[in-house]
Design a protein around this motif. Structure first.
Motif, PDB file in Angstrom:
ATOM      1  N   GLY A   1      34.301 -26.916  -9.793  1.00 59.66           N
ATOM      2  CA  GLY A   1      35.105 -27.181  -8.612  1.00 59.66           C
ATOM      3  C   GLY A   1      34.322 -27.225  -7.322  1.00 59.66           C
ATOM      4  N   SER A   2      33.006 -27.121  -7.396  1.00 59.72           N
ATOM      5  CA  SER A   2      32.165 -27.190  -6.201  1.00 59.72           C
ATOM      6  C   SER A   2      30.828 -27.815  -6.591  1.00 59.72           C
ATOM      7  CB  SER A   2      31.939 -25.787  -5.624  1.00 59.72           C
ATOM      8  OG  SER A   2      31.026 -25.057  -6.433  1.00 59.72           O
ATOM      9  N   GLU A   3      29.936 -27.938  -5.600  1.00 59.67           N
ATOM     10  CA  GLU A   3      28.600 -28.477  -5.858  1.00 59.67           C
ATOM     11  C   GLU A   3      27.538 -27.386  -5.810  1.00 59.67           C
ATOM     12  OE1 GLU A   3      27.736 -32.573  -4.413  1.00 59.67           O
ATOM     13  OE2 GLU A   3      29.424 -32.204  -3.052  1.00 59.67           O
ATOM     14  N   ALA A   4      27.967 -26.138  -5.887  1.00 62.72           N
ATOM     15  CA  ALA A   4      27.027 -25.023  -5.817  1.00 62.72           C
ATOM     16  C   ALA A   4      26.214 -24.907  -7.105  1.00 62.72           C
ATOM     17  CB  ALA A   4      27.786 -23.726  -5.563  1.00 62.72           C
ATOM     18  N   ASN A   5      24.953 -24.490  -6.967  1.00 61.09           N
ATOM     19  CA  ASN A   5      24.139 -24.188  -8.135  1.00 61.09           C
ATOM     20  C   ASN A   5      24.629 -22.899  -8.791  1.00 61.09           C
ATOM     21  OD1 ASN A   5      22.675 -26.349  -7.233  1.00 61.09           O
ATOM     22  ND2 ASN A   5      20.839 -25.184  -6.685  1.00 61.09           N
ATOM     23  N   HIS A   6      24.440 -22.800 -10.087  1.00 59.12           N
ATOM     24  CA  HIS A   6      24.740 -21.554 -10.805  1.00 59.12           C
ATOM     25  C   HIS A   6      23.479 -21.118 -11.527  1.00 59.12           C
ATOM     26  CE1 HIS A   6      29.255 -21.023 -10.608  1.00 59.12           C
ATOM     27  NE2 HIS A   6      29.062 -22.172  -9.982  1.00 59.12           N
ATOM     28  N   TRP A   7      23.088 -19.871 -11.293  1.00 62.45           N
ATOM     29  CA  TRP A   7      21.806 -19.381 -11.792  1.00 62.45           C
ATOM     30  C   TRP A   7      21.917 -18.684 -13.137  1.00 62.45           C
ATOM     31  CZ3 TRP A   7      17.323 -20.496  -9.070  1.00 62.45           C
ATOM     32  CH2 TRP A   7      17.531 -21.151  -7.842  1.00 62.45           C
ATOM     33  N   GLN A   8      23.111 -18.592 -13.663  1.00 65.36           N
ATOM     34  CA  GLN A   8      23.298 -18.080 -15.011  1.00 65.36           C
ATOM     35  C   GLN A   8      24.552 -18.718 -15.599  1.00 65.36           C
ATOM     36  OE1 GLN A   8      23.299 -13.895 -14.116  1.00 65.36           O
ATOM     37  NE2 GLN A   8      25.532 -13.770 -14.203  1.00 65.36           N
ATOM     38  N   PRO A   9      24.700 -18.723 -16.916  1.00 68.41           N
ATOM     39  CA  PRO A   9      25.820 -19.415 -17.564  1.00 68.41           C
ATOM     40  C   PRO A   9      27.177 -18.939 -17.056  1.00 68.41           C
ATOM     41  CG  PRO A   9      24.150 -18.829 -19.174  1.00 68.41           C
ATOM     42  CD  PRO A   9      23.747 -18.164 -17.894  1.00 68.41           C
ATOM     43  N   THR A  10      28.029 -19.931 -16.743  1.00 72.31           N
ATOM     44  CA  THR A  10      29.362 -19.646 -16.211  1.00 72.31           C
ATOM     45  C   THR A  10      30.381 -20.502 -16.956  1.00 72.31           C
ATOM     46  OG1 THR A  10      28.367 -19.293 -14.026  1.00 72.31           O
ATOM     47  CG2 THR A  10      30.771 -19.586 -14.120  1.00 72.31           C
ATOM     48  N   PHE A  11      31.512 -19.885 -17.351  1.00 71.58           N
ATOM     49  CA  PHE A  11      32.543 -20.614 -18.075  1.00 71.58           C
ATOM     50  C   PHE A  11      33.190 -21.681 -17.194  1.00 71.58           C
ATOM     51  CE2 PHE A  11      32.532 -16.695 -20.656  1.00 71.58           C
ATOM     52  CZ  PHE A  11      32.463 -17.257 -21.928  1.00 71.58           C
ATOM     53  N   VAL A  12      33.445 -22.865 -17.780  1.00 69.97           N
ATOM     54  CA  VAL A  12      34.189 -23.923 -17.093  1.00 69.97           C
ATOM     55  C   VAL A  12      35.668 -23.636 -17.317  1.00 69.97           C
ATOM     56  CG1 VAL A  12      34.621 -26.402 -16.943  1.00 69.97           C
ATOM     57  CG2 VAL A  12      32.317 -25.562 -17.447  1.00 69.97           C
ATOM     58  N   GLU A  13      36.366 -23.242 -16.268  1.00 70.64           N
ATOM     59  CA  GLU A  13      37.719 -22.709 -16.401  1.00 70.64           C
ATOM     60  C   GLU A  13      38.711 -23.704 -16.980  1.00 70.64           C
ATOM     61  OE1 GLU A  13      39.085 -21.026 -12.773  1.00 70.64           O
ATOM     62  OE2 GLU A  13      37.527 -19.475 -12.702  1.00 70.64           O
ATOM     63  N   LEU A  14      38.550 -24.995 -16.709  1.00 71.99           N
ATOM     64  CA  LEU A  14      39.531 -25.964 -17.190  1.00 71.99           C
ATOM     65  C   LEU A  14      39.634 -25.956 -18.710  1.00 71.99           C
ATOM     66  CD1 LEU A  14      40.564 -29.274 -15.827  1.00 71.99           C
ATOM     67  CD2 LEU A  14      39.754 -29.343 -18.183  1.00 71.99           C
ATOM     68  N   PHE A  15      38.572 -25.550 -19.393  1.00 68.32           N
ATOM     69  CA  PHE A  15      38.578 -25.559 -20.858  1.00 68.32           C
ATOM     70  C   PHE A  15      39.002 -24.227 -21.478  1.00 68.32           C
ATOM     71  CE2 PHE A  15      35.188 -28.875 -20.081  1.00 68.32           C
ATOM     72  CZ  PHE A  15      36.007 -29.947 -20.421  1.00 68.32           C
ATOM     73  N   ASN A  16      39.428 -23.282 -20.653  1.00 68.89           N
ATOM     74  CA  ASN A  16      39.796 -21.968 -21.183  1.00 68.89           C
ATOM     75  C   ASN A  16      40.908 -22.045 -22.223  1.00 68.89           C
ATOM     76  OD1 ASN A  16      37.860 -20.734 -19.660  1.00 68.89           O
ATOM     77  ND2 ASN A  16      39.257 -19.892 -18.132  1.00 68.89           N
ATOM     78  N   ASP A  17      41.844 -22.990 -22.033  1.00 68.81           N
ATOM     79  CA  ASP A  17      42.976 -23.116 -22.954  1.00 68.81           C
ATOM     80  C   ASP A  17      42.840 -24.318 -23.871  1.00 68.81           C
ATOM     81  OD1 ASP A  17      44.262 -20.861 -21.849  1.00 68.81           O
ATOM     82  OD2 ASP A  17      45.025 -22.098 -20.192  1.00 68.81           O
ATOM     83  N   LYS A  18      41.622 -24.845 -23.995  1.00 70.39           N
ATOM     84  CA  LYS A  18      41.386 -26.001 -24.850  1.00 70.39           C
ATOM     85  C   LYS A  18      40.333 -25.659 -25.905  1.00 70.39           C
ATOM     86  CE  LYS A  18      42.352 -29.229 -21.040  1.00 70.39           C
ATOM     87  NZ  LYS A  18      43.680 -29.650 -21.489  1.00 70.39           N
ATOM     88  N   VAL A  19      40.251 -26.502 -26.918  1.00 67.23           N
ATOM     89  CA  VAL A  19      39.248 -26.331 -27.974  1.00 67.23           C
ATOM     90  C   VAL A  19      38.219 -27.445 -27.814  1.00 67.23           C
ATOM     91  CG1 VAL A  19      38.814 -26.277 -30.454  1.00 67.23           C
ATOM     92  CG2 VAL A  19      40.908 -25.265 -29.526  1.00 67.23           C
ATOM     93  N   VAL A  20      37.004 -27.081 -27.452  1.00 70.12           N
ATOM     94  CA  VAL A  20      35.946 -28.059 -27.196  1.00 70.12           C
ATOM     95  C   VAL A  20      35.102 -28.232 -28.454  1.00 70.12           C
ATOM     96  CG1 VAL A  20      33.918 -28.596 -25.805  1.00 70.12           C
ATOM     97  CG2 VAL A  20      35.897 -27.480 -24.760  1.00 70.12           C
ATOM     98  N   ARG A  21      34.904 -29.484 -28.830  1.00 69.28           N
ATOM     99  CA  ARG A  21      34.076 -29.764 -30.005  1.00 69.28           C
ATOM    100  C   ARG A  21      32.588 -29.787 -29.645  1.00 69.28           C
ATOM    101  NH1 ARG A  21      38.442 -32.955 -32.628  1.00 69.28           N
ATOM    102  NH2 ARG A  21      38.763 -31.865 -34.597  1.00 69.28           N
ATOM    103  N   THR A  22      32.251 -30.580 -28.638  1.00 69.57           N
ATOM    104  CA  THR A  22      30.843 -30.663 -28.241  1.00 69.57           C
ATOM    105  C   THR A  22      30.758 -31.074 -26.786  1.00 69.57           C
ATOM    106  OG1 THR A  22      28.684 -31.578 -28.884  1.00 69.57           O
ATOM    107  CG2 THR A  22      30.545 -33.095 -28.882  1.00 69.57           C
ATOM    108  N   VAL A  23      29.593 -30.887 -26.192  1.00 68.26           N
ATOM    109  CA  VAL A  23      29.365 -31.256 -24.802  1.00 68.26           C
ATOM    110  C   VAL A  23      27.985 -31.893 -24.703  1.00 68.26           C
ATOM    111  CG1 VAL A  23      28.379 -29.002 -24.187  1.00 68.26           C
ATOM    112  CG2 VAL A  23      29.425 -30.404 -22.412  1.00 68.26           C
TER     113      VAL A  23
END
Length: 576
Positions: A475-497
């Motif tokens: 939801g922003s353009e900020a850098n993340h320095w450690q792994p962070t969950f993508v919230e939109l997929f919290n209620d979904k089942v992801v096969r691959t990225v």
């Protein structure tokens, strides 16, 4: 009986032995789903397998739109009248039943023996199952389709959303809803996706003909590659300006820029797919692209590379470009079999069948993990890591997945792409452990130029590194320095990225698009209001206004025996 027809009959018999949900027409009431398998049908009294809806029972329960997938078993006293969910299922059931009724299959037939073995070994059952509870039947569906979500930099239309805008959070590619995306590939500025039928769709930047459409125009939405319409594509790879595809007949096709020999044949650029002649006899299992180079892995575990070797990334011991697939002799001479390989902008990696990791090419920022920044012209064993499962390469970093689900990284950390949480660490020349949430197990990794994405064992997505353009999906353009969950997929089942240079894509188990994911009709683009309400298409799951989803159709393959609401696009597909 020919070998091909015998194999087809074995497949049909195995399908019938495993069974599935079929729509049963009765003498009264509406047709309803029931579970059928071959062992439950007695054939002593069956005289005929009658195709179509040509019995008294069907005359009172006519579903004319499904006559082409209907059949009846005729006995001296009654009929069993059923409707299949699709043409493929109809062909399998009728082939098996007709062979039995005609006496071509008996108890000791070799085809039946082979079919029993195939069924016992885990032949795929129907996506629908029926549980009878009292006088009612409950249809349950095992969802097996996938939707594609993309986010990040949208320049040249690479996200497939119909424009060139950036997306700070993942958004479903509306044009592919209902297509069922199983395999896809991302590159610096273009993408491709493959349907279960092997149809290839491409979009994004069109320069050098990398989309395979016969021209060099950009595409902001997916378009099928017409040249491969009659070919089943099973794997795809994309480089900075070229593309490779593997077909079910083991042919490798290439198109786009031919600079440095990266297409595998002499050509400055190719706007439509052309087969790579030297790859035809290699029994290829994986195709891969670097920025300016290409490679394939064979079933025997051999690695062939070609294209630019300006940093030694081809692994042939020199900087000479190669214009057709050439065996990486150093790996073959070492007696190692390659299970998986990856190419980055200027370096290459190979994982062997026994979990060892070799890397070579540019050593910038220590991305080879050897303890130095020196280039390597030949594959170099990274001997302090074992049980390696996969590797993903960025522009100046490397990410490594081990069999136990832990993740390591080396190279540049200027944008946080190592995921170690330390902003003061500029680079690591040997792999260090990524700071995953406690107890988290990773099953898949991918890397863009300066960002990384991973899928956890419980099917969630984490991203880290450079956030410019929204490529991390937070939801922003900020850098993340450690792994962070993508919230939109919290209620979904992801096969691959998969990560492109500055964007990201994920295949997600199909489901209805959440109401909050779009504020306008996915067809006419009119905004939803209190009067113009949103409706879900029962086939693709998209959100549409009433005008664009006014039709109804019985979607048998989804478990709907009665007509349900579908969008205009899906109605056109299913009604034809």
């Amino acid at each position: 009986m020919s070998d091909s027809s015998s194999a087809g009959l074995v497949e049909a018999l195995a399908h019938a032995l495993v069974g599935g949900a079929l729509l049963k027409a009765g003498r009264s009431g509406k047709p309803h789903f029931r579970q059928f398998r071959l062992a439950r049908v007695l054939f002593e009294d069956v005289n005929e397998v009658r195709i179509g809806q040509k019995t008294k029972v069907f005359s009172s329960n006519r579903m004319i739109e499904h006559e082409h997938i209907s059949f009846s078993l005729i006995t001296s006293s009654r009929t069993l009248d059923v409707i299949c969910k699709d043409v493929s299922e109809f062909q399998l059931w009728t082939m098996a039943l007709q062979a039995i009724v005609e006496g071509r299959i008996v108890g000791d037939s070799p085809e039946l023996t082979d079919a029993l073995q195939l069924a016992d070994s885990g032949a795929k059952s129907s996506e629908l199952t029926v549980q009878v509870r009292g006088k009612s039947a409950v249809v349950q569906r095992r969802e097996d389709a996938s939707d594609l979500y993309t986010w990040g930099d949208g320049a040249s239309g690479r996200l497939g959303h119909g424009d060139e805008e950036c997306r700070l959070v993942p958004q479903v590619v509306e044009a592919l809803l209902g297509t069922d995306v199983r395999t896809f590939a991302t590159a610096a500025a273009h993408m491709g996706a493959i349907s279960p039928a092997g149809r290839l769709y491409m979009w994004g930047r069109g320069g050098f003909g990398r989309l395979g459409q016969g021209h060099e125009r950009n595409r902001v939405t997916p378009l099928m590659v017409g040249e491969l319409r009659e070919t089943k594509v099973v794997a795809l790879a994309a480089g900075d300006a070229h593309t490779l595809a593997l077909t079910d007949s083991n042919a490798v096709y290439a198109w786009g820029s031919g600079a440095d020999g990266r297409l595998g044949f002499e050509c400055a650029k190719k706007r439509t797919p052309k087969e790579v002649p030297a790859a035809g006899a290699l029994d290829v299992t994986q195709v891969l692209c670097g920025a300016v180079s290409s490679a394939v892995v064979t079933a025997a575990g051999a690695l062939y590379t070609w294209g630019s070797s300006d940093h030694g990334q081809l692994g042939h011991g020199d900087l000479t470009q190669v214009t057709e697939p050439k065996l990486v002799d150093a790996l073959a001479d070492a007696g190692v079999a390659v299970a998986f390989a990856a190419m980055g902008v200027s370096h290459t990696a190979a994982v062997t069948t026994d979990g060892r990791l070799y890397m070579w090419g540019s050593g910038e920022s220590g991305k080879l993990g050897t303890g130095s920044e020196a280039d390597a012209l030949l594959p170099t064993l990274i001997d302090h890591l074992t049980d390696v499962k996969a590797v993903a390469l960025g522009a100046s970093h490397t990410v490594i997945l081990l069999a136990d689900g832990s993740v390591y990284a080396c190279g540049s950390n200027r944008m946080g792409q190592l995921g170690i949480g330390a902003k003061d660490v500029v680079q690591e020349t040997r792999p260090v452990r990524v700071s995953l949430p406690d107890g988290l197990v990773v099953r898949h990794i991918s890397s863009g130029n300066d960002h990384v994405a991973a899928v956890s064992a419980d099917d969630k997505v984490l991203t880290w590194g450079l956030g410019l353009g929204g490529r991390l999906g937070h939801g922003s353009e900020a850098n993340h320095w450690q792994p962070t969950f993508v919230e939109l997929f919290n209620d979904k089942v992801v096969r691959t990225v998969e990560c492109g240079g500055a964007h990201t894509a994920a295949s997600v188990v199909h489901g209805w698009v959440d109401d909050g994911e779009t504020k306008q009709c996915m067809a006419c683009k009119s905004p939803f209001t209190f009067v113009r309400r949103r409706h879900h298409c029962r086939r693709c799951g998209g959100l549409f206004c009433g005008s664009c989803s006014s039709r109804k159709f019985p979607l048998l393959s989804l478990g709907f025996s009665e007509a349900v609401r579908v969008c205009d696009k899906c109605y056109s597909i299913v009604s034809n």
